[in-house]
Design an enzyme around this catalytic site. Structure first.
Site, short mmCIF file in Angstrom:
data_model
loop_
_atom_site.label_atom_id
_atom_site.label_comp_id
_atom_site.label_asym_id
_atom_site.label_seq_id
_atom_site.Cartn_x
_atom_site.Cartn_y
_atom_site.Cartn_z
N GLY A 9 0.87 -1.18 0.00
CA GLY A 9 0.00 0.00 0.00
C GLY A 9 0.90 1.22 0.00
O GLY A 9 1.61 1.48 0.99
N VAL A 13 -0.87 6.18 4.27
CA VAL A 13 -0.23 5.53 5.41
C VAL A 13 1.07 4.84 4.97
O VAL A 13 2.11 4.99 5.62
CB VAL A 13 -1.18 4.51 6.09
CG1 VAL A 13 -0.46 3.80 7.23
CG2 VAL A 13 -2.43 5.18 6.61
N ASP A 33 2.34 -1.53 -4.44
CA ASP A 33 0.93 -1.13 -4.58
C ASP A 33 0.38 -1.75 -5.85
O ASP A 33 1.12 -2.17 -6.74
CB ASP A 33 0.80 0.39 -4.65
CG ASP A 33 -0.58 0.89 -4.27
OD1 ASP A 33 -0.76 1.36 -3.12
OD2 ASP A 33 -1.51 0.79 -5.11
N VAL A 118 -2.01 -2.57 9.43
CA VAL A 118 -2.45 -1.20 9.73
C VAL A 118 -3.85 -0.95 9.17
O VAL A 118 -4.59 -0.08 9.64
CB VAL A 118 -1.46 -0.14 9.18
CG1 VAL A 118 -1.84 1.26 9.64
CG2 VAL A 118 -0.03 -0.43 9.62
N HIS A 175 -9.62 -1.37 18.11
CA HIS A 175 -9.35 -0.03 17.59
C HIS A 175 -10.65 0.51 17.00
O HIS A 175 -10.86 0.50 15.79
CB HIS A 175 -8.26 -0.16 16.52
CG HIS A 175 -7.77 1.14 15.99
ND1 HIS A 175 -7.39 2.19 16.79
CD2 HIS A 175 -7.55 1.56 14.72
CE1 HIS A 175 -6.98 3.19 16.04
NE2 HIS A 175 -7.08 2.84 14.77
N1 APR Z 1 -2.77 -4.58 -3.34
C1 APR Z 1 -1.92 -3.57 -3.10
N2 APR Z 1 -2.31 -2.31 -2.82
C2 APR Z 1 -3.61 -2.07 -2.79
C3 APR Z 1 -4.58 -3.08 -3.02
C4 APR Z 1 -4.10 -4.39 -3.31
N3 APR Z 1 -4.94 -5.41 -3.56
N4 APR Z 1 -5.80 -2.52 -2.92
C5 APR Z 1 -5.62 -1.23 -2.61
N5 APR Z 1 -4.30 -0.93 -2.54
C6 APR Z 1 -3.66 0.35 -2.28
C7 APR Z 1 -4.32 1.51 -3.02
O1 APR Z 1 -3.95 1.52 -4.38
C8 APR Z 1 -3.79 2.71 -2.25
O2 APR Z 1 -2.61 3.24 -2.82
O3 APR Z 1 -3.75 0.72 -0.91
C9 APR Z 1 -3.48 2.13 -0.85
C10 APR Z 1 -4.29 2.74 0.26
O4 APR Z 1 -3.93 4.07 0.37
P1 APR Z 1 -4.94 5.24 0.73
O5 APR Z 1 -6.15 5.14 -0.10
O6 APR Z 1 -4.16 6.52 0.72
O7 APR Z 1 -5.38 4.88 2.21
P2 APR Z 1 -4.54 5.15 3.56
O8 APR Z 1 -4.93 6.47 4.12
O9 APR Z 1 -3.12 4.87 3.31
O10 APR Z 1 -5.18 4.05 4.52
C11 APR Z 1 -4.94 2.68 4.32
O11 APR Z 1 -4.85 2.18 6.65
O12 APR Z 1 -5.26 3.44 8.56
C12 APR Z 1 -5.79 2.52 7.65
O13 APR Z 1 -8.18 3.00 7.65
C13 APR Z 1 -6.99 3.06 6.89
O14 APR Z 1 -7.70 0.95 6.01
C14 APR Z 1 -7.03 2.15 5.70
C15 APR Z 1 -5.53 1.86 5.44
#
Ligand code: APR
Length: 311
Positions: A9, A13, A33, A118, A175
């Site tokens: 990801g 985060v 990602d 996370v 949480h």
């Molecule tokens: N494989 C890899 N990456 C993925 C997949 C997958 N199958 N599905 C989604 N992603 C990636 C998205 O492309 C994105 O870049 O996960 C990332 C999530 O990033 P954000 O949308 O910015 O979310 P973020 O604020 O980082 O939160 C992520 O952490 O704190 C927790 O509640 C929050 O569940 C959420 C997670």
């Protein structure tokens, strides 16, 4: 050779985790990602911080889990964050599918790693990753309690106008809305918090802690907190890689501790090179224990909704 920490990801985060880790300088980093170009772009941007950080660690962005092979730690942040009006539980089924897929890839490429979750809803996702990975429970844990205590400590520090460094706090449970801030375990320079603030004020600070994530989601409108959650996840990674034996509240799978079994829940654990080396049991009052059991039941309900037997 430096150890490798992979972060799945490369969103808010994940990329913030990479930034904190880069600053620490103790591990090479792989950022993965599903979106093409995103992890590569974030990694390149971070890489270019190295002259100022005077850091030699490598950081690579990728869409291929093969690049994560042999990781000591994998931090999973992939998934959907909350929008205003949503609870963490609302993310359950969407993030379940993502965490299931991601965990399988992580295990295939790093069968000996320690997984730090996370993604929300945190406790249920931790339990899902434990189930899918078939790892022993010491190697799958979730970041939650550190963040919740960070929030509680901040509010106490502002209320009392004292240094954040003097505050020690503990938050147990899931949480989410059922988390259990343990005011009895909170001290300021060694003095019990309950001697320093009236009950009503502590109630207010606890409520703000419980709604800490929601407050930020409401302000941001698109996206949720990321600097503090990522700082907390990196503290866990550091405690593990450096074998620090730190006592930190994390989501861990309980097998009878606190009289609770078969559920991942926030409890204080000793974190060292083997991951969760010990679950620390705090003696609770009847009221505190009841609150913790309620929290466990709320996680158990989410786990049931995920139908793990069909995974
Ligand atoms: N494989 C890899 N990456 C993925 C997949 C997958 N199958 N599905 C989604 N992603 C990636 C998205 O492309 C994105 O870049 O996960 C990332 C999530 O990033 P954000 O949308 O910015 O979310 P973020 O604020 O980082 O939160 C992520 O952490 O704190 C927790 O509640 C929050 O569940 C959420 C997670």
């Amino acid at each position: 050779m430096r150890e490798k920490v992979s972060i799945v990801g490369a969103g808010n985060v994940g990329s913030s985790c990479a930034m904190w880790l880069l600053g620490k300088g103790f591990a090479d980093i792989v950022l993965v990602d599903i979106v093409e170009g995103l992890p590569q772009g974030r990694a390149l941007d971070l890489l270019q911080c190295r002259p100022i950080l005077r850091s030699d660690v490598c950081i690579k962005g990728s869409n291929d889990y093969a690049d994560t092979a042999g990781s000591s730690i994998v931090v999973i942040t992939s998934g959907v964050p909350r929008k205003p009006g949503m609870s963490r539980e609302d993310l359950l089924l969407t993030n379940k599918n993502i965490i299931e897929l991601v965990t399988k890839e992580v295990v295939k490429n790093s069968p000996d790693c320690i997984i730090i979750l996370v993604t929300n809803p945190l406790d249920a996702m931790t339990q899902l990753a434990l189930y899918v990975s078939k790892f022993p429970r010491n190697r799958v844990l979730g970041q939650s309690g550190i963040l919740d205590t960070m929030r509680f400590k901040n509010f106490i520090s502002e209320e009392l106008h004292v240094s954040i460094r003097d505050i020690s706090a503990l938050v147990l449970g899931g949480h989410g809305d059922t988390m259990v801030p343990l005011r009895r375990a909170c001290t300021v320079g060694g003095i019990p918090l309950t001697n320093l603030l009236p009950k009503e004020t502590i109630d207010r600070l606890e409520q703000r802690t419980i709604r800490g994530g929601e407050e930020i989601v409401g302000l941001l409108k698109t996206g949720s907190a990321h600097y503090a959650p990522s700082a907390a996840a990196v503290q866990m990674a550091e405690a593990i890689l450096m074998d620090k034996k730190m006592i930190l509240p994390c989501a861990a799978y309980l097998e009878g501790e606190y009289g609770i079994s078969g559920v991942a829940l926030g409890v204080p654990v000793k974190l060292g090179r083997n991951g969760v080396e010990q679950i620390m049991e705090v003696e609770l009052t009847t009221e505190e224990h009841e609150a913790l059991v309620r929290s466990a039941e709320s996680v158990r309900k989410q786990v049931k909704t995920m139908k793990l037997e069909e995974v």
